[in-house]
Enzyme design. Structure first.
Site, PDB file in Angstrom:
ATOM      1  CB  CYS A  42      -0.913   0.007   1.225  1.00 47.60           C
ATOM      2  SG  CYS A  42      -2.089   1.392   1.232  1.00 47.60           S
ATOM      3  CG  ASP A  44      -0.725   3.933   5.360  1.00 53.49           C
ATOM      4  OD1 ASP A  44       0.169   4.452   6.074  1.00 53.49           O
ATOM      5  OD2 ASP A  44      -1.918   3.898   5.698  1.00 53.49           O
ATOM      6  NE  ARG A  46      -0.687   4.937   8.796  1.00 53.92           N
ATOM      7  CZ  ARG A  46      -1.951   4.763   9.134  1.00 53.92           C
ATOM      8  NH1 ARG A  46      -2.339   4.979  10.380  1.00 53.92           N
ATOM      9  NH2 ARG A  46      -2.835   4.372   8.228  1.00 53.92           N
ATOM     10  CG  HIS A  98      -1.585  -1.156   5.832  1.00 56.08           C
ATOM     11  ND1 HIS A  98      -2.161  -0.182   6.609  1.00 56.08           N
ATOM     12  CD2 HIS A  98      -1.768  -0.754   4.550  1.00 56.08           C
ATOM     13  CE1 HIS A  98      -2.645   0.776   5.840  1.00 56.08           C
ATOM     14  NE2 HIS A  98      -2.430   0.446   4.582  1.00 56.08           N
ATOM     15  CB  CYS A 101      -5.769  -0.549   4.448  1.00 54.36           C
ATOM     16  SG  CYS A 101      -5.437   0.135   2.808  1.00 54.36           S
TER      17      CYS A 101
END
Ligand code: CO
Length: 205
Positions: A42, A44, A46, A98, A101
């Site tokens: 992803c 993302d 993080r 993750h 999400c």
């Protein structure tokens, strides 16, 4: 505003640290790229693929998009997959989702996010396919966690069914496709227990 000088300062410090730990690191790397792993994750912020796996530049080829999807017909992920398998000859493809999400949550909550909605259609298909199982979980957090996992599993299936991967297996090229999930809460990766190394293993998944 125009100059992100702190990022350049960080970069100089990072490059000189790597260079002092391993003199000639960058010149060696500039001569070839031979990563063993292809990561599909992803976007993302993080979930930084190489940091959470402790890998150095040159060790992992990475493709990231919102909600780590690999829909058939997506030119971007298909091209990355083809390059990873046919040119770089990676041994492992890791589809890593993750928990928590935002893309998966948007699907679950039916949020109207315009262009992102269109991109997230494959996740919506996963949700619809497993609707009964998800509804049986009751609370929204459990549903979100499960949909994040199911999305990884379905994307592993998409990778295994991609012509690039089928052709590699048909040639006898060693290639394993893994499904993992990462928890932002504790920084740990979890193996979803599916690893496909041949097309006849796919029905089991
Ligand atoms: Co995400």
């Amino acid at each position: 505003m125009r100059q992100l000088s702190h990022l350049f300062a960080n970069n100089r410090a990072w490059a000189s640290r790597l260079q002092s730990e391993d003199p000639g690191f960058f010149s060696k790397l500039s001569r070839q790229q031979a990563p063993e792993y292809f990561w599909i994750g992803c976007s993302d912020s993080r979930v930084p693929a190489t940091q959470i796996t402790g890998l150095l530049p040159g060790e992992m080829f990475v493709h990231r998009n919102v909600a780590n999807v690999v829909p058939p017909g997506d030119l971007n992920s298909s091209a990355a997959l083809q390059f990873a398998v046919e040119v770089l000859k990676v041994r492992h493809i890791i589809v890593c989702g993750h928990y928590g999400c935002g893309g998966v949550r948007a699907v679950l909550q039916g949020l109207g996010l315009g262009l992102v909605d269109h991109w997230l259609k494959p996740v919506e298909e996963v949700r619809r396919k497993h609707e009964a199982q998800l509804l049986a979980l009751g609370n929204e957090q459990a549903q979100l966690d499960r949909l994040c996992e199911l999305n990884v599993i379905e994307q592993v299936v998409n990778v295994c069914q991609a012509p690039t991967v089928r052709e590699a297996w048909a040639r006898g090229q060693p290639l394993a496709v893994h499904g993992w999930i990462y928890s932002i809460n504790d920084g740990l990766l979890r193996d979803l227990g599916l690893c496909v190394i041949a097309p006849d293993e796919l029905p089991r998944v």
